[in-house]
Design a protein around this motif. Structure first.
Motif, short mmCIF file in Angstrom:
data_model
loop_
_atom_site.label_atom_id
_atom_site.label_comp_id
_atom_site.label_asym_id
_atom_site.label_seq_id
_atom_site.Cartn_x
_atom_site.Cartn_y
_atom_site.Cartn_z
N LEU B 313 76.09 -3.57 38.87
CA LEU B 313 76.19 -3.56 37.41
C LEU B 313 74.90 -2.95 36.83
O LEU B 313 73.85 -2.96 37.46
CB LEU B 313 76.38 -4.98 36.86
CG LEU B 313 77.78 -5.57 37.03
CD1 LEU B 313 77.73 -7.08 36.91
CD2 LEU B 313 78.72 -4.99 35.98
N LYS B 314 74.99 -2.42 35.61
CA LYS B 314 73.81 -1.80 35.02
C LYS B 314 72.82 -2.82 34.45
O LYS B 314 71.62 -2.59 34.42
CB LYS B 314 74.23 -0.82 33.92
CG LYS B 314 74.90 0.43 34.49
CD LYS B 314 75.17 1.44 33.41
CE LYS B 314 75.79 2.69 34.01
NZ LYS B 314 76.31 3.58 32.96
N ALA B 315 73.35 -3.94 33.96
CA ALA B 315 72.49 -5.01 33.44
C ALA B 315 73.30 -6.29 33.31
O ALA B 315 74.51 -6.25 33.05
CB ALA B 315 71.89 -4.63 32.08
N VAL B 316 72.62 -7.42 33.49
CA VAL B 316 73.29 -8.73 33.44
C VAL B 316 72.49 -9.65 32.50
O VAL B 316 71.26 -9.68 32.56
CB VAL B 316 73.38 -9.36 34.85
CG1 VAL B 316 73.82 -10.81 34.78
CG2 VAL B 316 74.32 -8.55 35.73
N ALA B 317 73.20 -10.39 31.67
CA ALA B 317 72.56 -11.42 30.84
C ALA B 317 73.05 -12.78 31.30
O ALA B 317 74.23 -12.96 31.59
CB ALA B 317 72.91 -11.22 29.37
N LEU B 328 59.68 -19.61 32.66
CA LEU B 328 60.42 -18.46 33.19
C LEU B 328 61.93 -18.69 33.06
O LEU B 328 62.69 -18.45 33.98
CB LEU B 328 60.02 -18.17 34.64
CG LEU B 328 60.56 -16.86 35.23
CD1 LEU B 328 60.12 -15.65 34.44
CD2 LEU B 328 60.18 -16.72 36.69
N GLY B 329 62.35 -19.20 31.91
CA GLY B 329 63.77 -19.28 31.65
C GLY B 329 64.44 -20.53 32.17
O GLY B 329 63.80 -21.42 32.73
N GLY B 330 65.76 -20.58 31.98
CA GLY B 330 66.55 -21.76 32.35
C GLY B 330 66.93 -21.73 33.82
O GLY B 330 66.71 -20.75 34.52
N PRO B 331 67.53 -22.82 34.29
CA PRO B 331 67.84 -22.95 35.71
C PRO B 331 68.84 -21.93 36.25
O PRO B 331 68.69 -21.45 37.38
CB PRO B 331 68.41 -24.37 35.83
CG PRO B 331 68.61 -24.87 34.45
CD PRO B 331 67.79 -24.04 33.53
N PRO B 348 68.88 -5.32 36.32
CA PRO B 348 67.93 -6.15 35.57
C PRO B 348 68.68 -7.33 34.96
O PRO B 348 69.85 -7.20 34.55
CB PRO B 348 67.41 -5.21 34.48
CG PRO B 348 68.35 -4.06 34.43
CD PRO B 348 69.08 -3.99 35.73
N VAL B 349 68.02 -8.51 34.93
CA VAL B 349 68.67 -9.73 34.43
C VAL B 349 67.82 -10.31 33.31
O VAL B 349 66.62 -10.50 33.47
CB VAL B 349 68.83 -10.79 35.55
CG1 VAL B 349 69.64 -11.98 35.04
CG2 VAL B 349 69.49 -10.19 36.78
N VAL B 350 68.45 -10.61 32.20
CA VAL B 350 67.76 -11.21 31.06
C VAL B 350 68.36 -12.59 30.81
O VAL B 350 69.55 -12.81 31.04
CB VAL B 350 67.86 -10.31 29.80
CG1 VAL B 350 69.30 -10.17 29.33
CG2 VAL B 350 66.97 -10.82 28.68
N ASP B 351 67.53 -13.52 30.36
CA ASP B 351 68.00 -14.89 30.09
C ASP B 351 68.03 -15.15 28.59
O ASP B 351 67.13 -14.76 27.85
CB ASP B 351 67.06 -15.90 30.75
CG ASP B 351 67.65 -17.30 30.76
OD1 ASP B 351 68.89 -17.43 30.67
OD2 ASP B 351 66.88 -18.27 30.87
N HIS B 352 69.10 -15.81 28.16
CA HIS B 352 69.18 -16.28 26.78
C HIS B 352 69.35 -17.80 26.82
O HIS B 352 70.41 -18.29 27.22
CB HIS B 352 70.35 -15.66 26.04
CG HIS B 352 70.20 -14.18 25.85
ND1 HIS B 352 69.50 -13.62 24.82
CD2 HIS B 352 70.62 -13.15 26.62
CE1 HIS B 352 69.52 -12.31 24.93
NE2 HIS B 352 70.19 -11.99 26.01
N ILE B 353 68.34 -18.51 26.42
CA ILE B 353 68.47 -19.96 26.27
C ILE B 353 69.12 -20.19 24.92
O ILE B 353 68.70 -19.61 23.91
CB ILE B 353 67.09 -20.64 26.38
CG1 ILE B 353 66.59 -20.46 27.83
CG2 ILE B 353 67.18 -22.12 26.01
CD1 ILE B 353 65.23 -21.03 28.11
N TYR B 354 70.19 -21.00 24.89
CA TYR B 354 71.00 -21.08 23.68
C TYR B 354 71.55 -22.49 23.51
O TYR B 354 71.58 -23.28 24.46
CB TYR B 354 72.18 -20.09 23.75
CG TYR B 354 73.31 -20.58 24.63
CD1 TYR B 354 73.20 -20.55 26.02
CD2 TYR B 354 74.47 -21.14 24.08
CE1 TYR B 354 74.22 -21.03 26.82
CE2 TYR B 354 75.50 -21.62 24.87
CZ TYR B 354 75.36 -21.56 26.25
OH TYR B 354 76.37 -22.05 27.04
N GLY B 355 72.01 -22.79 22.30
CA GLY B 355 72.85 -23.95 22.07
C GLY B 355 72.22 -25.30 22.37
O GLY B 355 72.95 -26.27 22.57
N LEU B 356 70.89 -25.39 22.40
CA LEU B 356 70.28 -26.70 22.70
C LEU B 356 70.60 -27.68 21.56
O LEU B 356 70.59 -27.32 20.39
CB LEU B 356 68.77 -26.57 22.89
CG LEU B 356 68.31 -25.62 24.01
CD1 LEU B 356 66.80 -25.78 24.25
CD2 LEU B 356 69.07 -25.86 25.32
#
Lengths: 192, 393
Positions: B313-317, B328-331, B348-356
Motif C-alpha cells: 500500500l502507498k500509505a496506512v493510517a 510514540l502513539g497508541g498501542p 509509511p504509517v501514521v497514527d491518529h489518537i481519537y475519541g478519548l
C-alpha cells in the motif's frame, strides 16, 4: 422513504425520551427496516433536557457517530424552546413535531423558522386523558408516524401492540391507554 | 435461519450468555456494562438459565470468584468496564496464568481520572499484556457472535486462555441495532459441554494451582503461555470458519473492506470501523482508492497476516482509541508499525489518537484522515508520526 432518516428527540428526564426512541426503533425493525436507537448519556436527572436519536433506513446502517443534521426533530416538552436550540442542524426540507397546545403557525413564529414543516399536537393532554398522567412519549410516536409516513399506521400499531404486550406483561392495564394515546395523536396532529 | 431482532449491544451479549448458560457468573455492575449483569440476573431469577449467579462486593471479588469457579472445573463468566477492569487487575493476570478459559465481555469505557463514562479503549488496552485473548466488535451482531466463539477458543485444549470480548461503551452497548440471533439449540451444540481436563475438584487426580514457582520453572510457564497464544491463532480461524457455516457470518483476524485494490488504507478497531466504511464508500465514489482493515483480534496480534495484507500500500493510517503515553502513539500503531518494520515495500504509517472519553468521530473526520493520507502517499514521508484527531490544542 428517503434512503436514511435521522431523528432527534428532545425532552426532559422522566418523559420517556429514551423509551420512545428505542420503541420506535424496535417497531420499525420488526417491519423490516434497518435501525438504530440510542439516547445521549450525560448528567441526566429528572427534569433536565435530554436527547435521543434514531437512524432508519432501507439499507444496513454502519455509521456510529452522533446525529448532527436530523431530518426529523421531535420535541416532547415545549418549555425547552428558548433554552435548547431544537432546530439546530434541521435541514431546509426537515420536519419538526412539537408537543404543545399551540398551533403550528404560532410555534413557527416562536422558533423563527422559515421553510421546513412544523407539526404540533397536545400530547401531554392526550396522555392525561388516556393514561392518566402527562407522559407524552407514546402519543408523540403517533404524531411522528403521521408527520413522516415512516411506515403505514396500521402496521405500526400492530407492531407496537405486540411490543407493549411483551414489555408490560406484568401490568397489561397500561397497554390499551398507550395505544389510544398513539391513535389520538396520529389523528389530532396538525402541520403546515 | 436465525431470528432477526433489534437489541442493544448489552442485550445481545446478555442473550448470548443466556444461550451459553454458564455454570457460574460472578459480576459487579459498572456503567456501561451494568445492563449485561441486570439482564442476566433476570434470566437467573426467571429460571431461564441454571447458572449459579454470585453477587459480589467488587470487581476484584468478581474476577476472583470467576477464577475460583473456573479452577474448580466450571464454565465461568463475568463482565466489566473501565475502572472495574482496573480493580480486577491482579486476578486478571492470575486467570490467564492459571490457563483458565474464562470469557469476559468488556464494555469499553475510559479510565479515570477525570471521571468519564464514555467509550475509549484505555481499559482493555491496559490489559493487553495480561495474557488474555482480545476480540473487538464493530456492532451488536459482532459482540454477540464473538461471545459465542470466545467460549470455543478459550476452552480449546491447545489454547486454554481467557478471552475478553470488547465492545464500545454506549456507542454499541446502549444503541439498539438489528441483528440475527441463533437458535438456542444451535448455540448449545456449537459450544458443546465443557469438560475441564485439569480442575481442583477432580479428587481422583489431585493437583495444585498457584503454587510457588521461582527461577526454576516460572520462565517455562510463561513460555508455555506464549505458545498457547501462538496456538490460539489457528483455533481462532478454525472456530471463525465453523461459526460461518453455522450462521453465514465467518470471522477471521480482521475484515478487509474494499481493501484489495486500495492504494491507501485505515486500520481501526470497534464501532469506528462502521463509520469508516461510510467514509470509504464516499471516497470511492470520488474515484479515490481508499480501503479499510478492521482488526478483530488484537491478542494474539496477527502480525504476519497484517504484514502480508498491508505491504505494497502507498500509505496506512492507524486509529488508536487509547493513549499509551509512550510519546510514540497508541498501542495499535506501535505494534502495527513494528510488524511492518524492515519489510520491503512497507508503507509509511501514521497514527491518529481519537475519541478519548467518547469524543464523537464522524464520517467527515475519517475523510480528513484519508485526505491527509493521500498527501503522505504522494510524498512518501510523514509530517509527524502521531496526530491527535479533533483535539483542542
Amino acid at each position: 422513504m428517503a434512503r436514511l432518516v435521522e431523528i432527534r428527540w428532545h425532552g426532559r428526564g422522566g418523559q420517556g425520551v429514551k423509551t420512545a426512541a428505542l420503541l420506535l426503533a424496535e417497531a420499525v425493525a420488526a417491519a423490516g427496516k434497518f435501525i438504530q436507537g440510542f439516547p445521549e448519556y450525560g448528567p441526566e436527572r429528572m427534569g433536565a433536557p435530554v436527547l435521543a436519536f434514531n437512524r432508519i433506513s432501507d439499507e444496513p446502517i454502519t455509521i456510529h457517530s452522533h446525529v448532527k443534521e436530523p431530518g426529523v426533530v421531535v420535541v416532547m416538552d415545549p418549555t425547552l424552546i428558548g433554552s435548547v436550540d431544537v432546530t439546530e442542524g434541521l435541514p431546509e426540507d426537515g420536519v419538526i413535531v412539537i408537543n404543545t397546545s399551540e398551533s403550528p403557525q404560532k410555534i413557527r413564529g416562536k422558533l423563527g423558522l422559515c421553510g421546513r414543516k412544523v407539526y404540533t399536537v397536545d400530547a401531554s393532554q392526550i396522555a392525561l386523558g388516556t393514561l392518566g398522567q402527562a407522559i407524552p412519549n407514546t402519543p408523540m410516536m403517533g404524531a411522528l408516524i403521521r408527520a413522516t409516513g415512516l411506515i403505514g399506521f396500521d402496521r405500526f400499531m400492530d407492531l407496537v401492540q405486540g411490543l407493549l404486550a411483551e414489555k408490560f406483561k406484568s401490568k397489561p392495564e397500561v397497554i390499551k391507554g398507550n395505544l389510544q394515546a398513539i391513535e389520538r395523536a396520529y389523528q389530532e396532529v396538525t402541520g403546515e | 435461519m436465525g431470528k432477526r431482532v433489534a437489541l442493544t449491544g448489552n442485550e445481545a451479549i446478555a442473550f448470548a450468555m443466556r444461550q451459553i448458560d454458564p455454570d457460574v457468573v460472578a459480576a459487579y455492575p459498572i456503567t456501561p456494562q451494568t445492563d449485561i449483569v441486570q439482564y442476566f440476573s433476570s434470566f437467573v431469577a426467571d429460571g431461564e438459565v441454571k447458572t449459579e449467579f454470585v453477587t459480589v462486593e467488587s470487581e476484584h471479588s468478581a474476577m476472583s470468584a470467576t477464577l475460583g469457579a473456573s479452577a474448580a472445573g466450571c464454565r465461568a463468566m463475568t463482565a466489566t468496564s473501565s475502572n472495574g477492569l482496573a480493580l480486577m487487575w491482579e486476578v486478571v493476570y492470575i486467570t490467564a496464568s492459571f490457563r483458565l478459559p474464562v470469557v469476559m465481555p468488556v464494555v469499553n469505557r475510559a479510565l479515570s481520572a477525570p471521571i468519564n463514562i464514555h467509550c475509549d479503549h484505555s481499559d482493555s488496552m491496559g490489559a493487553r499484556d495480561s495474557g488474555w485473548i482480545q476480540l473487538y466488535s464493530e456492532n451488536a451482531q459482532e459482540a454477540y457472535d464473538n461471545v459465542i466463539q470466545a467460549l470455543r477458543i478459550a476452552e480449546h485444549a491447545d489454547v486454554r486462555l481467557p478471552v475478553m470480548v470488547c465492545s464500545d461503551g454506549f456507542i454499541i452497548s446502549h444503541s439498539m441495532q438489528n441483528l440475527e440471533l441463533l437458535e438456542d439449540e444451535k448455540v448449545k451444540a456449537f459450544i458443546g459441554e465443557y469438560k475441564s481436563d485439569y480442575y481442583l475438584l477432580d479428587v481422583d487426580n489431585p493437583l495444585t494451582m498457584g503454587a510457588l514457582d521461582l527461577y526454576d520453572f516460572y520462565f517455562e510457564h510463561k513460555r508455555q503461555q506464549a505458545e498457547a497464544m501462538v496456538n490460539a491463532k489457528r483455533v481462532i480461524l478454525d472456530v471463525g470458519k465453523e461459526f460461518g457455516l453455522l450462521s453465514g457470518r465467518e470471522y477471521g483476524f480482521f475484515e478487509k473492506y474494499r481493501l484489495d485494490d486500495a492504494e491507501i488504507a485505515l486500520v481501526v478497531m470497534g464501532s469506528t470501523a462502521g463509520t469508516a466504511k461510510a467514509a470509504v464508500n464516499q471516497l470511492r465514489e470520488q474515484g479515490i482508492r481508499a480501503g479499510l482493515l478492521k482488526l478483530r483480534v488484537f491478542r494474539p496480534f496477527p502480525h504476519e497476516e497484517l504484514k502480508a495484507t498491508l505491504s505494497g500500500l502507498k500509505a496506512v493510517a492507524v486509529m488508536d482509541r487509547a493513549e499509551s503515553f509512550s510519546t510514540l502513539g497508541g498501542p495499535l500503531f506501535t505494534e502495527l508499525r513494528s510488524a511492518l518494520y524492515g519489510e520491503p515495500g512497507a508503507p509509511p504509517v501514521v497514527d491518529h489518537i481519537y475519541g478519548l472519553g467518547g469524543r464523537d468521530i464522524g464520517v467527515e473526520d475519517i475523510i480528513w484522515i484519508y485526505e491527509d493520507l493521500q498527501g503522505i502517499a504522494e510524498k512518501g514521508t510523514l509530517r509527524a508520526p502521531v496526530n491527535y484527531l479533533g483535539v483542542r490544542e
